[in-house]
Design a protein around this motif. Structure first.
Motif, PDB file in Angstrom:
ATOM      1  N   MET A 160     -17.094   2.418  -2.718  1.00 23.13           N
ATOM      2  CA  MET A 160     -17.673   3.610  -2.099  1.00 23.13           C
ATOM      3  C   MET A 160     -17.127   4.887  -2.729  1.00 23.13           C
ATOM      4  SD  MET A 160     -18.072   2.672   1.961  1.00 23.13           S
ATOM      5  CE  MET A 160     -16.457   1.932   2.229  1.00 23.13           C
ATOM      6  N   LEU A 161     -15.828   4.919  -2.977  1.00 27.54           N
ATOM      7  CA  LEU A 161     -15.229   6.095  -3.603  1.00 27.54           C
ATOM      8  C   LEU A 161     -15.811   6.323  -4.992  1.00 27.54           C
ATOM      9  CD1 LEU A 161     -13.126   8.352  -3.567  1.00 27.54           C
ATOM     10  CD2 LEU A 161     -11.450   6.706  -4.439  1.00 27.54           C
ATOM     11  N   GLN A 162     -15.999   5.244  -5.727  1.00 24.48           N
ATOM     12  CA  GLN A 162     -16.564   5.339  -7.071  1.00 24.48           C
ATOM     13  C   GLN A 162     -17.971   5.929  -7.041  1.00 24.48           C
ATOM     14  OE1 GLN A 162     -17.938   1.672  -9.098  1.00 24.48           O
ATOM     15  NE2 GLN A 162     -16.458   2.174 -10.694  1.00 24.48           N
ATOM     16  N   HIS A 163     -18.796   5.461  -6.122  1.00 25.89           N
ATOM     17  CA  HIS A 163     -20.172   5.955  -6.064  1.00 25.89           C
ATOM     18  C   HIS A 163     -20.242   7.384  -5.538  1.00 25.89           C
ATOM     19  CE1 HIS A 163     -22.757   2.655  -7.350  1.00 25.89           C
ATOM     20  NE2 HIS A 163     -21.828   1.846  -6.872  1.00 25.89           N
ATOM     21  N   TYR A 164     -19.333   7.762  -4.655  1.00 24.68           N
ATOM     22  CA  TYR A 164     -19.310   9.156  -4.215  1.00 24.68           C
ATOM     23  C   TYR A 164     -18.931  10.071  -5.378  1.00 24.68           C
ATOM     24  CZ  TYR A 164     -17.847  13.510  -2.110  1.00 24.68           C
ATOM     25  OH  TYR A 164     -17.705  14.844  -1.837  1.00 24.68           O
ATOM     26  N   ASP A 165     -17.931   9.666  -6.156  1.00 23.14           N
ATOM     27  CA  ASP A 165     -17.521  10.474  -7.312  1.00 23.14           C
ATOM     28  C   ASP A 165     -18.666  10.610  -8.316  1.00 23.14           C
ATOM     29  OD1 ASP A 165     -15.016  10.869  -6.273  1.00 23.14           O
ATOM     30  OD2 ASP A 165     -14.064   9.250  -7.408  1.00 23.14           O
ATOM     31  N   LYS A 166     -19.413   9.522  -8.523  1.00 27.77           N
ATOM     32  CA  LYS A 166     -20.552   9.576  -9.444  1.00 27.77           C
ATOM     33  C   LYS A 166     -21.628  10.528  -8.930  1.00 27.77           C
ATOM     34  CE  LYS A 166     -20.205   4.957 -11.521  1.00 27.77           C
ATOM     35  NZ  LYS A 166     -20.869   3.621 -11.644  1.00 27.77           N
ATOM     36  N   ALA A 167     -21.922  10.449  -7.634  1.00 25.96           N
ATOM     37  CA  ALA A 167     -22.942  11.324  -7.053  1.00 25.96           C
ATOM     38  C   ALA A 167     -22.516  12.786  -7.156  1.00 25.96           C
ATOM     39  CB  ALA A 167     -23.189  10.944  -5.594  1.00 25.96           C
ATOM     40  N   ARG A 168     -21.241  13.039  -6.916  1.00 32.81           N
ATOM     41  CA  ARG A 168     -20.727  14.403  -7.011  1.00 32.81           C
ATOM     42  C   ARG A 168     -20.806  14.920  -8.440  1.00 32.81           C
ATOM     43  NH1 ARG A 168     -20.232  18.366  -3.314  1.00 32.81           N
ATOM     44  NH2 ARG A 168     -18.626  19.839  -3.921  1.00 32.81           N
ATOM     45  N   GLN A 169     -20.470  14.062  -9.400  1.00 38.57           N
ATOM     46  CA  GLN A 169     -20.516  14.458 -10.800  1.00 38.57           C
ATOM     47  C   GLN A 169     -21.943  14.749 -11.248  1.00 38.57           C
ATOM     48  OE1 GLN A 169     -17.953  15.101 -12.711  1.00 38.57           O
ATOM     49  NE2 GLN A 169     -19.239  15.647 -14.455  1.00 38.57           N
ATOM     50  N   ARG A 170     -22.895  13.907 -10.828  1.00 33.81           N
ATOM     51  CA  ARG A 170     -24.303  14.140 -11.172  1.00 33.81           C
ATOM     52  C   ARG A 170     -24.783  15.474 -10.622  1.00 33.81           C
ATOM     53  NH1 ARG A 170     -25.086   8.578 -10.045  1.00 33.81           N
ATOM     54  NH2 ARG A 170     -25.801   9.099  -7.951  1.00 33.81           N
ATOM     55  N   LEU A 171     -24.393  15.775  -9.392  1.00 30.74           N
ATOM     56  CA  LEU A 171     -24.811  17.029  -8.775  1.00 30.74           C
ATOM     57  C   LEU A 171     -24.255  18.225  -9.543  1.00 30.74           C
ATOM     58  CD1 LEU A 171     -26.197  18.483  -6.400  1.00 30.74           C
ATOM     59  CD2 LEU A 171     -24.029  18.318  -5.164  1.00 30.74           C
ATOM     60  N   LEU A 172     -22.994  18.153  -9.936  1.00 33.22           N
ATOM     61  CA  LEU A 172     -22.382  19.250 -10.690  1.00 33.22           C
ATOM     62  C   LEU A 172     -23.064  19.431 -12.046  1.00 33.22           C
ATOM     63  CD1 LEU A 172     -18.603  18.607  -9.917  1.00 33.22           C
ATOM     64  CD2 LEU A 172     -20.068  20.392  -8.954  1.00 33.22           C
ATOM     65  N   GLU A 173     -23.420  18.327 -12.686  1.00 29.77           N
ATOM     66  CA  GLU A 173     -24.101  18.407 -13.982  1.00 29.77           C
ATOM     67  C   GLU A 173     -25.477  19.050 -13.841  1.00 29.77           C
ATOM     68  OE1 GLU A 173     -24.149  14.424 -15.351  1.00 29.77           O
ATOM     69  OE2 GLU A 173     -22.033  14.412 -15.980  1.00 29.77           O
ATOM     70  N   ILE A 174     -26.201  18.676 -12.789  1.00 31.69           N
ATOM     71  CA  ILE A 174     -27.535  19.247 -12.567  1.00 31.69           C
ATOM     72  C   ILE A 174     -27.438  20.745 -12.299  1.00 31.69           C
ATOM     73  CG2 ILE A 174     -29.492  19.272 -10.968  1.00 31.69           C
ATOM     74  CD1 ILE A 174     -29.068  16.240 -10.644  1.00 31.69           C
ATOM     75  N   ARG A 175     -26.481  21.140 -11.479  1.00 33.23           N
ATOM     76  CA  ARG A 175     -26.315  22.561 -11.167  1.00 33.23           C
ATOM     77  C   ARG A 175     -25.933  23.357 -12.407  1.00 33.23           C
ATOM     78  NH1 ARG A 175     -22.960  22.270  -5.403  1.00 33.23           N
ATOM     79  NH2 ARG A 175     -24.759  21.709  -4.079  1.00 33.23           N
ATOM     80  N   ALA A 176     -25.032  22.793 -13.223  1.00 35.11           N
ATOM     81  CA  ALA A 176     -24.612  23.486 -14.442  1.00 35.11           C
ATOM     82  C   ALA A 176     -25.780  23.638 -15.407  1.00 35.11           C
ATOM     83  CB  ALA A 176     -23.473  22.716 -15.106  1.00 35.11           C
TER      84      ALA A 176
END
Length: 277
Positions: free
Chosen positions: A191-207
């Motif tokens: 679960m921690l791994q998938h949350y980190d991935k989702a957070r990273q994807r969101l940051l990349e999209i925003r950037a």
């Protein structure tokens, strides 16, 4: 109180002689009012201060909160609506949201990030607050009843949509997620791994979006031109994704191999060989 437990979780049990509704909720509320009073009565007794001098939190901290957990079977009291109603009427109680139970009781309802958004919108509107305890695990269910917990990967309750919701809209939440999986630590890391991935994807999209807007502004584009540019970019991205999916090679047929029956039995799960979590 010696352990300084901040949270005590309770399961209510069957409806018994009551039908789901106001009468059952009132009875449960009366029971939990007594539980809260009892917890407070044994917390911070002045005459026991010297006896518990080694445990200063007994007199300095607030009494433990009483958590009421959602249930996973039709005959048990504890829909999310029932839990929220009782918590609203009994001070000192908090809802404990068991996603596997809600999913099972709702016949597999927690499928998308929108489903989680709808759930927490209900919680926010009905109960308020931002601090919540959630339980998560895979679950096998039938006819609206949870049968038993399973590994998350083996269940139709997926964590990825929940991770997406937390990454995109969960900034207002102070949430503790507890793994109920039979593979306790394994699925906690999953679960921690998938949350980190989702957070990273969101940051990349925003950037990426911020960079596109910045470049468009530098090029002297108006607001209307910028909106049209973003629309065209979204369409092109969608077309590229469709094209890539069409060009993908069909999955290769697996070749069955003759198994040597004299060899030892393997207890390894072939489905898990390519993914540690």
């Amino acid at each position: 109180k010696i352990l300084n437990a901040r949270h005590l979780t309770y399961h209510v049990g069957p409806y018994g002689d009551y039908e789901p509704g106001t009468s059952a909720n009132e009875q449960v509320a009366n029971v939990f009012s007594g539980v809260v009073d009892r917890v407070r009565s044994i917390w911070g007794v002045a005459k026991e201060e010297l006896d518990y001098a080694a445990f200063p939190w007994i007199h300095e901290s607030e009494p433990s909160l009483v958590g009421i957990e959602t249930s996973g079977r039709q005959e048990l009291w504890g829909t999310i609506e029932e839990v929220l109603e009782v918590c609203n009427h009994v001070e000192g109680t908090v809802p404990v949201i068991n996603m596997a139970h809600i999913h099972a009781r709702g016949h597999g309802k927690m499928k998308t990030s929108e489903d989680y958004a709808e759930l927490f919108d209900l919680v926010r509107e009905s109960y308020g607050g931002k601090k919540f305890y959630c339980h998560f695990a895979g679950v096998e269910h039938r006819m609206g009843n949870a049968l038993h917990y399973t590994q998350i990967k083996k269940s139709d309750l997926k964590f990825e949509p929940f991770a997406e919701y937390l990454a995109e809209e969960g900034d207002w939440l102070d949430i503790t997620i507890i793994s109920d999986s039979p593979l306790l630590e394994h699925d906690a890391m999953y679960m921690l791994q998938h949350y980190d991935k989702a957070r990273q994807r969101l940051l990349e999209i925003r950037a990426r979006d911020e960079r596109q807007v910045k470049l468009a502004r530098q090029a002297g584009m108006s607001d209307d031109e910028l909106a049209e540019f973003e629309r065209q970019a979204a369409e092109e991205k969608s077309k590229e994704a469709e094209k890539e999916s069409e060009l993908k090679e069909p999955a290769k047929k697996t070749v069955s191999k003759k198994v040597d029956t004299s060899s030892m039995i393997s207890f390894e799960d072939a489905d898990d060989e390519d993914d540690l979590f």
